[in-house]
Scaffold this motif. Structure first.
Motif, PDB file in Angstrom:
ATOM      1  N   ALA A  41       0.852  -1.182   0.000  1.00 16.28           N
ATOM      2  CA  ALA A  41       0.000   0.000   0.000  1.00 16.28           C
ATOM      3  C   ALA A  41       0.887   1.232   0.000  1.00 16.28           C
ATOM      4  CB  ALA A  41      -0.906   0.006   1.218  1.00 16.28           C
ATOM      5  N   GLN A  42       0.580   2.131  -0.893  1.00 13.44           N
ATOM      6  CA  GLN A  42       1.324   3.385  -0.967  1.00 13.44           C
ATOM      7  C   GLN A  42       0.339   4.543  -0.876  1.00 13.44           C
ATOM      8  OE1 GLN A  42       3.031   5.228  -4.693  1.00 13.44           O
ATOM      9  NE2 GLN A  42       4.927   4.493  -3.750  1.00 13.44           N
ATOM     10  N   LEU A  43       0.571   5.418   0.093  1.00 17.81           N
ATOM     11  CA  LEU A  43      -0.212   6.641   0.230  1.00 17.81           C
ATOM     12  C   LEU A  43       0.656   7.783  -0.236  1.00 17.81           C
ATOM     13  CD1 LEU A  43      -2.786   8.098   1.215  1.00 17.81           C
ATOM     14  CD2 LEU A  43      -1.638   8.348   3.442  1.00 17.81           C
ATOM     15  N   ARG A  44       0.201   8.467  -1.273  1.00 12.70           N
ATOM     16  CA  ARG A  44       0.934   9.603  -1.831  1.00 12.70           C
ATOM     17  C   ARG A  44       0.256  10.881  -1.357  1.00 12.70           C
ATOM     18  NH1 ARG A  44       4.621   8.395  -5.291  1.00 12.70           N
ATOM     19  NH2 ARG A  44       4.478  10.371  -6.411  1.00 12.70           N
ATOM     20  N   ILE A  45       1.026  11.719  -0.663  1.00  7.48           N
ATOM     21  CA  ILE A  45       0.484  12.947  -0.098  1.00  7.48           C
ATOM     22  C   ILE A  45       1.407  14.123  -0.408  1.00  7.48           C
ATOM     23  CG2 ILE A  45      -0.763  11.817   1.784  1.00  7.48           C
ATOM     24  CD1 ILE A  45       1.600  12.486   3.624  1.00  7.48           C
ATOM     25  N   LEU A  46       0.854  15.322  -0.359  1.00  8.24           N
ATOM     26  CA  LEU A  46       1.678  16.517  -0.497  1.00  8.24           C
ATOM     27  C   LEU A  46       2.448  16.740   0.798  1.00  8.24           C
ATOM     28  CD1 LEU A  46      -0.754  18.893  -2.424  1.00  8.24           C
ATOM     29  CD2 LEU A  46       1.321  17.804  -3.303  1.00  8.24           C
ATOM     30  N   PRO A  47       3.588  17.415   0.743  1.00  4.74           N
ATOM     31  CA  PRO A  47       4.396  17.656   1.940  1.00  4.74           C
ATOM     32  C   PRO A  47       3.641  18.468   2.994  1.00  4.74           C
ATOM     33  CG  PRO A  47       5.614  18.237  -0.055  1.00  4.74           C
ATOM     34  CD  PRO A  47       4.199  17.957  -0.463  1.00  4.74           C
ATOM     35  N   GLY A  48       4.121  18.378   4.224  1.00  2.00           N
ATOM     36  CA  GLY A  48       3.564  19.197   5.282  1.00  2.00           C
ATOM     37  C   GLY A  48       3.152  18.421   6.521  1.00  2.00           C
ATOM     38  N   ARG A  49       3.212  17.106   6.468  1.00  2.00           N
ATOM     39  CA  ARG A  49       2.839  16.315   7.639  1.00  2.00           C
ATOM     40  C   ARG A  49       4.108  15.851   8.363  1.00  2.00           C
ATOM     41  NH1 ARG A  49      -0.296  16.010   3.490  1.00  2.00           N
ATOM     42  NH2 ARG A  49      -2.535  16.200   3.743  1.00  2.00           N
TER      43      ARG A  49
ATOM     44  N   MET B 209       4.655  13.742  -2.339  1.00  2.00           N
ATOM     45  CA  MET B 209       4.718  14.170  -3.729  1.00  2.00           C
ATOM     46  C   MET B 209       5.375  15.545  -3.800  1.00  2.00           C
ATOM     47  SD  MET B 209       0.933  13.054  -5.110  1.00  2.00           S
ATOM     48  CE  MET B 209       0.019  14.033  -3.927  1.00  2.00           C
ATOM     49  N   GLU B 210       5.914  15.859  -4.926  1.00  2.00           N
ATOM     50  CA  GLU B 210       6.507  17.175  -5.134  1.00  2.00           C
ATOM     51  C   GLU B 210       5.401  18.177  -5.463  1.00  2.00           C
ATOM     52  OE1 GLU B 210      10.423  18.117  -7.389  1.00  2.00           O
ATOM     53  OE2 GLU B 210       8.759  18.221  -8.816  1.00  2.00           O
TER      54      GLU B 210
ATOM     55  N   GLU C  47       5.457  21.232  -6.433  1.00  2.00           N
ATOM     56  CA  GLU C  47       5.671  22.067  -7.627  1.00  2.00           C
ATOM     57  C   GLU C  47       5.269  21.377  -8.930  1.00  2.00           C
ATOM     58  OE1 GLU C  47       7.824  23.305  -4.210  1.00  2.00           O
ATOM     59  OE2 GLU C  47       8.062  21.417  -5.310  1.00  2.00           O
ATOM     60  N   SER C  48       5.354  20.053  -8.969  1.00  2.00           N
ATOM     61  CA  SER C  48       5.037  19.359 -10.226  1.00  2.00           C
ATOM     62  C   SER C  48       3.662  18.688 -10.198  1.00  2.00           C
ATOM     63  CB  SER C  48       6.110  18.315 -10.538  1.00  2.00           C
ATOM     64  OG  SER C  48       6.089  17.291  -9.575  1.00  2.00           O
ATOM     65  N   TYR C  49       2.958  18.782  -9.068  1.00  2.00           N
ATOM     66  CA  TYR C  49       1.650  18.128  -8.962  1.00  2.00           C
ATOM     67  C   TYR C  49       0.569  19.062  -9.479  1.00  2.00           C
ATOM     68  CZ  TYR C  49      -2.349  15.626  -7.045  1.00  2.00           C
ATOM     69  OH  TYR C  49      -3.533  14.940  -6.916  1.00  2.00           O
ATOM     70  N   ALA C  50      -0.243  18.575 -10.391  1.00  2.00           N
ATOM     71  CA  ALA C  50      -1.346  19.357 -10.943  1.00  2.00           C
ATOM     72  C   ALA C  50      -2.642  18.610 -10.697  1.00  2.00           C
ATOM     73  CB  ALA C  50      -1.141  19.588 -12.429  1.00  2.00           C
ATOM     74  N   LYS C  51      -3.672  19.346 -10.301  1.00  2.00           N
ATOM     75  CA  LYS C  51      -4.974  18.732 -10.062  1.00  2.00           C
ATOM     76  C   LYS C  51      -6.050  19.757 -10.407  1.00  2.00           C
ATOM     77  CE  LYS C  51      -8.249  17.485  -6.612  1.00  2.00           C
ATOM     78  NZ  LYS C  51      -8.707  17.867  -5.309  1.00  2.00           N
ATOM     79  N   GLU C  52      -7.110  19.272 -11.022  1.00  2.00           N
ATOM     80  CA  GLU C  52      -8.262  20.117 -11.274  1.00  2.00           C
ATOM     81  C   GLU C  52      -9.502  19.239 -11.317  1.00  2.00           C
ATOM     82  OE1 GLU C  52      -8.791  21.380 -15.606  1.00  2.00           O
ATOM     83  OE2 GLU C  52      -6.639  20.904 -15.514  1.00  2.00           O
ATOM     84  N   VAL C  53     -10.628  19.841 -11.075  1.00  2.13           N
ATOM     85  CA  VAL C  53     -11.901  19.133 -11.160  1.00  2.13           C
ATOM     86  C   VAL C  53     -12.507  19.423 -12.519  1.00  2.13           C
ATOM     87  CG1 VAL C  53     -14.190  18.856 -10.164  1.00  2.13           C
ATOM     88  CG2 VAL C  53     -12.213  19.281  -8.672  1.00  2.13           C
ATOM     89  N   LEU C  54     -12.791  18.375 -13.281  1.00  2.00           N
ATOM     90  CA  LEU C  54     -13.346  18.552 -14.631  1.00  2.00           C
ATOM     91  C   LEU C  54     -14.868  18.488 -14.599  1.00  2.00           C
ATOM     92  CD1 LEU C  54     -10.883  16.279 -16.584  1.00  2.00           C
ATOM     93  CD2 LEU C  54     -10.747  18.734 -16.226  1.00  2.00           C
TER      94      LEU C  54
END
Length: 120
Positions: free
Chosen positions: A65-73, A110-111, A113-120
């Motif tokens: 199991a891999q949980l990918r999260i943005l930094p800060g925790r 995750m990095e 700066e390179s992570y992009a997300k949007e709701v379509l």
């Protein structure tokens, strides 16, 4: 933002149990307080039909199991997230007779700066 990917050897989760397992995993992770918006958590289970553990003969399998999260925790929060995932998986996975099963959980930052997300 968070992505939970659970890969597992065939025979460890029935198709019916996968949806329930994902619900329990998501509930455990959201309950940690580390995920701000529950709808940001995307999870999936991927059955691997062909796997191999080591070189010796025998019935062996694994769950990764891999949980990918943005930094800060904090490291402590990341460790708690790993434990929450492991607890659910331990409780939910089948134990086929004679199969040695290895479980590993990893929290990856995750990095931003390179992570992009949007709701379509």
């Amino acid at each position: 933002m968070p992505h939970l990917i659970v890969e597992f050897s065939a025979g460890l989760f029935s198709p019916e149990s996968q949806e329930e397992t994902l619900f329990e995993l998501n509930t455990a992770l959201v309950g940690s307080g580390a995920i701000q918006k529950e709808s940001d958590l995307r999870s999936r289970m991927i059955r691997l039909d062909v796997t191999r553990v080591g070189t010796e003969a025998g019935l062996r399998g694994f769950i990764y199991a891999q949980l990918r999260i943005l930094p800060g925790r904090t490291p402590a929060m990341r460790a708690e997230l790993s434990q929450r995932i492991a607890e659910v998986i331990r409780a939910r996975c089948a134990r086929p007779a004679g199969m040695a099963v290895q479980l590993s959980v990893e929290v990856v930052e995750m990095e931003r700066e390179s992570y992009a997300k949007e709701v379509l």
